[in-house]
Enzyme design. Structure first.
Site, PDB file in Angstrom:
ATOM      1  N   GLU A  15      81.343  27.966  39.123  1.00  0.00           N
ATOM      2  CA  GLU A  15      82.328  27.357  38.217  1.00  0.00           C
ATOM      3  C   GLU A  15      82.856  28.346  37.179  1.00  0.00           C
ATOM      4  O   GLU A  15      83.724  28.016  36.381  1.00  0.00           O
ATOM      5  CB  GLU A  15      81.737  26.125  37.532  1.00  0.00           C
ATOM      6  CG  GLU A  15      80.404  26.356  36.846  1.00  0.00           C
ATOM      7  CD  GLU A  15      79.778  25.072  36.297  1.00  0.00           C
ATOM      8  OE1 GLU A  15      80.464  24.044  36.247  1.00  0.00           O
ATOM      9  OE2 GLU A  15      78.603  25.124  35.903  1.00  0.00           O
ATOM     10  N   ARG A  60      89.749  21.677  29.771  1.00  0.00           N
ATOM     11  CA  ARG A  60      89.778  20.498  30.639  1.00  0.00           C
ATOM     12  C   ARG A  60      89.831  19.191  29.860  1.00  0.00           C
ATOM     13  O   ARG A  60      90.195  18.163  30.403  1.00  0.00           O
ATOM     14  CB  ARG A  60      88.539  20.510  31.550  1.00  0.00           C
ATOM     15  CG  ARG A  60      87.264  20.579  30.772  1.00  0.00           C
ATOM     16  CD  ARG A  60      86.061  20.916  31.618  1.00  0.00           C
ATOM     17  NE  ARG A  60      85.487  19.754  32.235  1.00  0.00           N
ATOM     18  CZ  ARG A  60      84.357  19.763  32.933  1.00  0.00           C
ATOM     19  NH1 ARG A  60      83.719  20.916  33.131  1.00  0.00           N
ATOM     20  NH2 ARG A  60      83.881  18.689  33.463  1.00  0.00           N
ATOM     21  N   ARG A  72      70.943  18.854  38.797  1.00  0.00           N
ATOM     22  CA  ARG A  72      71.371  20.040  38.059  1.00  0.00           C
ATOM     23  C   ARG A  72      70.623  20.077  36.735  1.00  0.00           C
ATOM     24  O   ARG A  72      70.583  19.076  36.019  1.00  0.00           O
ATOM     25  CB  ARG A  72      72.881  19.981  37.801  1.00  0.00           C
ATOM     26  CG  ARG A  72      73.393  21.228  37.086  1.00  0.00           C
ATOM     27  CD  ARG A  72      74.884  21.205  36.935  1.00  0.00           C
ATOM     28  NE  ARG A  72      75.312  20.242  35.931  1.00  0.00           N
ATOM     29  CZ  ARG A  72      76.581  19.961  35.672  1.00  0.00           C
ATOM     30  NH1 ARG A  72      77.545  20.542  36.377  1.00  0.00           N
ATOM     31  NH2 ARG A  72      76.907  19.092  34.733  1.00  0.00           N
ATOM     32  N   HIS A 108      84.503  15.615  30.212  1.00  0.00           N
ATOM     33  CA  HIS A 108      83.326  14.821  30.584  1.00  0.00           C
ATOM     34  C   HIS A 108      83.455  13.358  30.191  1.00  0.00           C
ATOM     35  O   HIS A 108      82.808  12.503  30.768  1.00  0.00           O
ATOM     36  CB  HIS A 108      82.055  15.460  30.014  1.00  0.00           C
ATOM     37  CG  HIS A 108      81.694  16.707  30.748  1.00  0.00           C
ATOM     38  ND1 HIS A 108      82.125  17.940  30.355  1.00  0.00           N
ATOM     39  CD2 HIS A 108      81.012  16.885  31.913  1.00  0.00           C
ATOM     40  CE1 HIS A 108      81.698  18.845  31.220  1.00  0.00           C
ATOM     41  NE2 HIS A 108      81.028  18.245  32.172  1.00  0.00           N
ATOM     42  N   CYS A 153      81.917  19.740  43.991  1.00  0.00           N
ATOM     43  CA  CYS A 153      81.546  18.535  43.244  1.00  0.00           C
ATOM     44  C   CYS A 153      82.381  18.342  41.992  1.00  0.00           C
ATOM     45  O   CYS A 153      82.055  17.514  41.150  1.00  0.00           O
ATOM     46  CB  CYS A 153      80.065  18.540  42.900  1.00  0.00           C
ATOM     47  SG  CYS A 153      79.562  19.970  41.925  1.00  0.00           S
ATOM     48  N   ARG A 164      74.137  15.049  36.829  1.00  0.00           N
ATOM     49  CA  ARG A 164      74.377  15.781  35.572  1.00  0.00           C
ATOM     50  C   ARG A 164      73.277  15.381  34.591  1.00  0.00           C
ATOM     51  O   ARG A 164      73.435  14.456  33.810  1.00  0.00           O
ATOM     52  CB  ARG A 164      75.737  15.407  34.994  1.00  0.00           C
ATOM     53  CG  ARG A 164      76.937  15.909  35.785  1.00  0.00           C
ATOM     54  CD  ARG A 164      78.223  15.540  35.055  1.00  0.00           C
ATOM     55  NE  ARG A 164      79.382  16.232  35.581  1.00  0.00           N
ATOM     56  CZ  ARG A 164      80.208  15.715  36.499  1.00  0.00           C
ATOM     57  NH1 ARG A 164      79.994  14.517  36.995  1.00  0.00           N
ATOM     58  NH2 ARG A 164      81.251  16.405  36.913  1.00  0.00           N
ATOM     59  N   ASN A 169      86.070  21.750  38.114  1.00  0.00           N
ATOM     60  CA  ASN A 169      86.556  21.415  36.761  1.00  0.00           C
ATOM     61  C   ASN A 169      86.478  22.644  35.854  1.00  0.00           C
ATOM     62  O   ASN A 169      87.461  23.034  35.228  1.00  0.00           O
ATOM     63  CB  ASN A 169      85.714  20.295  36.134  1.00  0.00           C
ATOM     64  CG  ASN A 169      85.584  19.106  37.056  1.00  0.00           C
ATOM     65  OD1 ASN A 169      86.464  18.867  37.861  1.00  0.00           O
ATOM     66  ND2 ASN A 169      84.497  18.377  36.949  1.00  0.00           N
ATOM     67  N   ASP A 170      85.288  23.232  35.808  1.00  0.00           N
ATOM     68  CA  ASP A 170      85.153  24.411  34.957  1.00  0.00           C
ATOM     69  C   ASP A 170      85.838  25.624  35.584  1.00  0.00           C
ATOM     70  O   ASP A 170      86.394  26.462  34.873  1.00  0.00           O
ATOM     71  CB  ASP A 170      83.672  24.707  34.689  1.00  0.00           C
ATOM     72  CG  ASP A 170      83.140  23.807  33.601  1.00  0.00           C
ATOM     73  OD1 ASP A 170      83.838  23.622  32.597  1.00  0.00           O
ATOM     74  OD2 ASP A 170      82.039  23.247  33.770  1.00  0.00           O
TER      75      ASP A 170
HETATM   76  C1  PEP Z   1      82.543  21.161  37.324  1.00  0.00           C
HETATM   77  O1  PEP Z   1      82.629  21.958  36.388  1.00  0.00           O
HETATM   78  O2  PEP Z   1      83.425  21.019  38.195  1.00  0.00           O
HETATM   79  C2  PEP Z   1      81.345  20.313  37.459  1.00  0.00           C
HETATM   80  C3  PEP Z   1      81.167  19.556  38.510  1.00  0.00           C
HETATM   81  O3  PEP Z   1      80.470  20.290  36.428  1.00  0.00           O
HETATM   82  P1  PEP Z   1      80.781  19.502  35.063  1.00  0.00           P
HETATM   83  O4  PEP Z   1      82.009  18.662  35.293  1.00  0.00           O
HETATM   84  O5  PEP Z   1      79.602  18.691  34.727  1.00  0.00           O
HETATM   85  O6  PEP Z   1      81.018  20.604  34.087  1.00  0.00           O
HETATM   86 MG    MG Z   2      80.902  22.379  35.184  1.00  0.00          MG
END
Ligand code: PEP
Ligand code: MG
Length: 600
Positions: A456, A490, A350, A207, A527, A314, A479-480
């Site tokens: 995710e 990550r 979200r 993040h 996303c 977010r 990402n997750d």
């Molecule tokens: C993700 O996990 O891809 C996502 C968009 O949410 P975040 O990056 O805020 O965990």
């Molecule tokens: Mg996520």
């Protein structure tokens, strides 16, 4: 020589992860810590044990941090290792049965001091004694005193969860260099003042990386040995496109970097001209490109980007860097500002995704949810799991979002969904909240804003057919999804070779989710950070995705990529890629797609 280092003349080139594109030249600024807030009032005698336990937890956290630093030393040049290793060892020793720890515990038990005050007072007493004991060698006494103060500072930071950094003295145009930055630290940076960021730690899609990309700051993370070589005030070059930091740049490097700065600004300007052009493929298929957002401060960037609305707000970033939780009215105002600014384009909000690497002090202080020191924060009470345990938080957020929906189209999204029951439970609360608002005379549309979910967690992708029965839309959080599928953090520099969003296993889960969405007639977007990678657009379009949300600065780049492809060839390409069983195979196909001549 360190494998991460290339010295030409006096110049040192260090490589890291290319996070935020762009080149910058500026003086190094090492971050300062905000003094930790220590309450001076005495604790109750009944709290002595609990205070001791807090100190134990801070010692454990500090040990863990130092252990991590120690493990990373191996990558440094030998002379730097020789300099730093004894220091780290001394810190670890002080966390054991040392005078510092004995004294701090005594102050808690006998003088009823809070753990942080006990540590501070004891460390100051020891430091003063060390200086007084070395009248003939002031430097040595001062050095040892600094070591005690340093470990005390780490303990107090872990005890108070004080914001680690202060960016108050950051001169305009400076390059921020640090061991690491938290997502909350990154959220405090002003992109208009800061030239670039470089840190030793951090992963590709953590993040912190996401926040820095969103702010459009040229950034290189995961630069081993960076702070050991850093000298405040010296000019440094940060190439966030190539992932390189140059210390002591030669005149030739500086001249080249300055040309790079101008060339990048021109490229941005060219992309800017794409703003008004539609995101449509050569064969006429329209693609929706939206922006990811964390803070209202990003609104101007979103507006300039040509994004059609916000595909992911977010909201947890609105809860960071503050002492109290934003109440319903404060949240309503923020959401309304964002919805109004989108002038009719949809905003997907979200609900709080707290947990994992994201720490929110105000929530921790309120005793809500898990902490980063828990056994495995990424696998614990994160996102919807935490919210369902604290329905008041979720209710407040739903209320604020529903009120903001009067200003324009809104969608509501649940993070970290694993089971259908979580969506059902959240929906019941959502509908109940709407009913309560109506009862108070708030006018809401008959059909409430859609309630969708992030896909995710691998289980959600594997059971997308089930979840499609209870969710109004899917947003793939690559990402997750990557992190949990490959069991690779990550945000961890050490895991970057494994963490890979184009791993065949991840791509299959994306394809499964898209297929389930199509079967059930619900919208599927993506996303995660891979949506911002223009090179992946042919593959993602070929997998059936038509809706993407990304950091605003990436929108023009991605639009350009969309406008140069035909769907038919994307589909054929994706079908080939899905045959691959190894990440290297996928990487080779992507490379061959973009540079066919080199592979002919
Ligand atoms: C993700 O996990 O891809 C996502 C968009 O949410 P975040 O990056 O805020 O965990
Ligand atoms: Mg996520």
């Amino acid at each position: 020589m360190n494998k991460n280092e290339d010295c030409s003349g006096f110049e040192r080139r260090l490589s890291g992860l290319a996070i935020g594109p762009g080149i910058a030249v500026g003086p190094v600024f090492g971050t300062q810590e905000a003094p930790a807030e220590i309450t001076r009032s005495r604790i109750a005698a009944a709290d002595i044990e609990a205070e001791g336990a807090r100190l134990d937890a801070a010692v454990a956290a500090s040990r863990k941090q130092l252990g991590k630093l120690r493990a990373r030393l191996a990558i440094l040049p030998e002379d730097s290792q020789a300099e730093i290793a004894p220091l780290l060892d001394a810190y670890v020793q002080m966390l054991g049965p040392s005078r510092l720890m004995r004294g701090a515990r005594r102050r808690i038990a006998e003088s009823l001091r809070s753990a942080e005050q006990a540590v501070m007072d004891e460390s100051e007493a020891i430091a003063a004694a060390l200086i007084a004991a070395s009248p003939d060698d002031v430097d040595a006494g001062g050095r040892r005193a600094d070591e005690v103060r340093e470990i005390a500072r780490r303990l107090v930071r872990n005890l108070t969860r004080a914001p680690f950094r202060s960016f108050a003295g950051l001169p305009p145009g400076a390059v921020l260099v640090a061991e690491w930055l938290t997502p909350a630290d990154a959220a405090l940076l002003d992109p208009a003042r800061i030239a670039a960021v470089a840190t030793e730690e951090g992963g590709l899609d953590g993040h912190t990386a996401i926040m820095l990309r969103a702010l459009g700051i040229p950034t290189v993370l995961g630069v081993m040995g960076l702070t050991a070589h850093m000298e405040p005030g010296r000019l440094v070059v940060v190439d966030g496109t190539a992932g390189v930091v140059v210390l002591e740049p030669s005149a030739a490097t500086l001249a080249q970097a300055r040309r790079g700065v101008i060339a990048f600004a021109r490229r941005r300007q060219r992309w800017g001209r794409l703003r008004r052009l539609p995101a449509v493929t050569l064969c006429g298929t329209e693609v929706a490109l939206q922006a990811n957002m964390e803070l209202p401060a990003e609104l101007p960037l979103v507006a300039q980007s040509g994004a059609h609305g916000v595909g992911l707000l977010r909201s947890e970033f609105l809860f960071m860097n503050r002492d109290d939780l934003p109440d319903e009215q404060a949240q309503t105002e923020i959401y309304t500002t964002i919805v109004e600014a989108m002038e009719g384009d949809p905003v997907t909000i979200r609900v709080l995704d707290w947990g994992g690497e994201k720490e929110i002090e105000a929530l921790a202080a309120a005793g809500v949810g898990a902490s980063a020191e828990d056994a495995n924060p990424a696998l614990g009470l994160r996102g919807i799991r935490m919210l369902l345990r604290h329905p008041d938080l979720l209710r407040t957020q739903f209320s604020a979002i529903l009120r903001a929906a009067a200003a324009g189209p809104v969608r509501v999204m649940l993070p970290m969904v694993t089971n259908m029951s979580e969506v059902r439970e959240a929906r019941a609360l959502y509908e109940h909240t709407a009913q309560t608002l109506r009862g108070k005379g708030v006018r809401l549309p008959q059909a409430l804003p859609p309630l969708g979910i992030m896909v995710e967690v691998p289980a959600a992708a594997l059971n997308a057919d089930g979840l499609a029965q209870v969710a109004d839309f899917f947003a793939i959080g690559s990402n997750d999804l990557t992190m949990y599928t490959l069991a690779a953090d990550r945000a961890d520099t050490e895991a970057v070779d494994i963490y890979n969003s184009t791993h065949p296993a991840v791509l299959r889960l994306v394809a499964m989710t898209v297929a389930a969405g199509a079967r059930h007639g619900i919208d599927v977007s993506l996303c995660g950070e891979m949506a911002a990678n223009a090179r992946l657009m042919p593959l993602l379009l070929g997998l059936g995705l038509r809706n993407f949300s990304m950091n605003a600065t990436a929108v023009p780049r991605v639009k350009q990529a969309v406008r140069t492809v035909r769907l038919e060839s994307c589909q054929a390409f994706a079908a080939e890629v899905l045959q691959e069983v190894e990440p290297e195979g996928v990487a080779a196909r992507i490379q061959a797609y973009h540079e066919p001549k080199a592979h002919a």
